[in-house]
Design an enzyme around this catalytic site. Structure first.
Site, PDB file in Angstrom:
ATOM      1  N   ASN A 386      97.960 -43.044   4.028  1.00  0.00           N
ATOM      2  CA  ASN A 386      97.999 -41.745   3.357  1.00  0.00           C
ATOM      3  C   ASN A 386      99.028 -40.827   4.008  1.00  0.00           C
ATOM      4  OD1 ASN A 386      97.385 -39.309   1.991  1.00  0.00           O
ATOM      5  ND2 ASN A 386      95.267 -39.942   1.728  1.00  0.00           N
ATOM      6  N   ASP A 387      98.657 -40.173   5.084  1.00  0.00           N
ATOM      7  CA  ASP A 387      99.545 -39.171   5.686  1.00  0.00           C
ATOM      8  C   ASP A 387     100.878 -39.760   6.147  1.00  0.00           C
ATOM      9  OD1 ASP A 387      97.634 -37.150   5.352  1.00  0.00           O
ATOM     10  OD2 ASP A 387      96.637 -37.690   7.217  1.00  0.00           O
ATOM     11  N   VAL A 388     100.886 -41.029   6.561  1.00  0.00           N
ATOM     12  CA  VAL A 388     102.109 -41.625   7.116  1.00  0.00           C
ATOM     13  C   VAL A 388     103.144 -41.937   6.048  1.00  0.00           C
ATOM     14  CG1 VAL A 388     100.898 -42.564   9.112  1.00  0.00           C
ATOM     15  CG2 VAL A 388     101.165 -43.967   7.053  1.00  0.00           C
ATOM     16  N   ALA A 427      94.787 -35.532   7.661  1.00  0.00           N
ATOM     17  CA  ALA A 427      95.366 -34.190   7.776  1.00  0.00           C
ATOM     18  C   ALA A 427      94.718 -33.208   6.807  1.00  0.00           C
ATOM     19  CB  ALA A 427      96.873 -34.242   7.526  1.00  0.00           C
TER      20      ALA A 427
END
Length: 460
Positions: A386-388, A427
């Site tokens: 997701n965030d990466v 996040a």
């Protein structure tokens, strides 16, 4: 003489093992070298002249083997972060108990005659050891989802933690000034146990890899201090190696997230407040596709880049990922794996899972090596990440992850994102990738969906 020779040989094995761990293809050899080093260190210790009886030592070896063997053979790769956290607890407990035993041995008048340097080493050892014990237990709770993964905070928490740490250091100073002050020793140990828990509770799940690495550093420094306190060479060397490597890794991972070390430790990243500056998904829609459509894209793709994330670990889908990749390659496609430094819940989490599924080491690429290739990829297959892969890190200055280096999956010709639903990452923000024109969402359990993809690709 034999003991010191064993310690030297053990230290060499530790250093060579650590060197080998820097590359996936030599990592197993590094683990074996480290294990041989530990065996030599234990054997060297068993022949020292100060040992007068072996009953308790034998009992300890049997108990340790009874705990360690199941942890090494029965715990699945998907639970490695939790296992590492528990292992840190054991290591820190061992160092702390040595410090407590040594201090009790010198209690009373003998403690007053203890050299201040030794009192400082013992105190530092117990202080760091106690912090690591409870900190690792809390990390285990968060990783195993016994405790909430979100930051647990209260007003003025950082000030309270700072005051507690200053108090513990003050008690350490009193102990060094007067080694016979047993009350200071026990008060410092008790306060350190509280500090360890309160230190990790306000840290969110997104930062657990950094925290585990830092706790590993603390455990190593505690072992190093133990070596100074009891005059054990191999503990000094091994503890220094562990402490330094863990700290350096923590710094590297912080940089990989483009965040300061202080922000990781005290920023409560992943809480609700952090997401406030990010863009909203209001008015945006996602485009989904079926497993059949996804299979057609993958089956005819010339180049596929797989981006694994924590969702793959939760679904234990790494073996099916490898099976799908082998099918794509049989049909003439090329498959590579893009690994972000902080994907998952521990350093190297994705590498460990893929290696456990027998994915060739030369197919795994670090972020800097693979990012330029996304623009030439026909499909980027994002599995539970997701965030990466969130382009907001490049485009949205208001985003809490702005500036964080990411995998450029959005630059592939087509992106297939596999997720259970539209929940935010650690996040706590929306992922712009999910709403991009070239992205299609494939919802469902990763393992079940990949199994269906394998069946569909076989039929093409």
């Amino acid at each position: 003489m034999l003991t010191q020779a064993g310690y030297v040989a053990a230290s060499v094995c530790f250093m060579l093992g650590l060197k080998a761990l820097t590359k996936p293809e030599t990592a197993r050899r590094g683990i074996r070298l480290a294990a041989v080093g530990m065996l030599l260190a234990v054997l060297g210790t068993l022949i020292v002249a100060e040992i007068v009886e072996y009953q308790w030592i034998l009992g300890g070896l049997l108990v340790g083997a009874a705990i360690g063997y199941p942890l090494g053979t029965r715990v699945p790769m998907t639970a490695m972060p939790q296992r590492i956290a528990i292992a840190l607890t054991f290591g820190a407990s061992a160092a702390t108990m040595v410090g407590v035993a040594e201090y009790l041995h010198r209690s009373g008048a003998a403690a007053g005659a203890m050299p201040r340097a030794q009192a400082a080493a013992l105190g530092f050892e117990v202080l760091l050891g106690c912090i690591t014990i409870t900190g690792s237990l809390v990390a285990f709770g968060k990783l195993h989802e016994i405790l909430p993964g979100r930051p647990l905070t209260f007003g003025g928490q950082n000030l309270v933690n700072a005051a507690a740490m200053l108090g513990a250091l003050a008690l350490l100073g009193i102990l060094v000034a007067d080694p016979a002050a047993a009350w200071a020793f026990w008060a410092m140990a008790a306060l350190a146990l509280v500090i360890g828990a309160s230190f990790v509770l306000p840290i969110g799940g997104a930062d657990m890899p950094v925290v585990v690495s830092l706790l590993n550093s603390y455990a190593g420094l505690a072992a190093c201090a133990t070596g100074f306190a009891i005059g054990n060479t191999v503990l000094i060397i091994a503890g220094a190696l562990d402490g330094a490597s863990g700290f350096i890794l923590s710094i590297i991972m912080s940089k990989a997230m483009n965040r300061s070390f202080a922000n990781v430790l005290f920023g409560a990243f992943g809480g609700g407040a952090a997401a406030g500056g990010a863009k909203s998904a209001a008015g945006l829609t996602v485009k989904s596709l079926t497993a059949e459509d996804a299979a057609i894209q993958l089956g005819y793709a010339g180049k596929v880049i797989v981006v694994p994330g924590y969702g793959m670990a939760v679904a234990q889908a790494q073996h099916v990922v490898r099976e799908l990749a082998e099918l794509i390659e049989k049909k003439g496609g090329e498959v590579k794996y893009a690994i972000h430094p902080v994907a998952g819940r521990m350093p190297g989490h994705m590498n460990v899972l893929l290696a456990e599924a027998n994915v060739p080491y030369d197919r795994m690429y670090e972020m800097e090596e693979i990012n330029d290739e996304f623009s030439t990829a026909d499909v980027a297959l994002v599995i539970g990440a997701n965030d990466v892969v969130n382009p907001a890190a490049r485009s949205d200055p208001a985003s809490p992850i702005y500036g964080m280096p990411i995998l450029d999956a959005d630059r592939a010709k087509s992106v297939i994102v596999m997720k259970r639903g539209m929940s935010a990452g650690f996040a706590g923000i929306e992922n712009e990738l999910f709403y991009a024109d070239n992205t299609r969402m494939l919802f469902g359990d990763a393992k079940q969906t990949l199994t269906k993809l394998v069946t569909e690709v076989k039929s093409i």
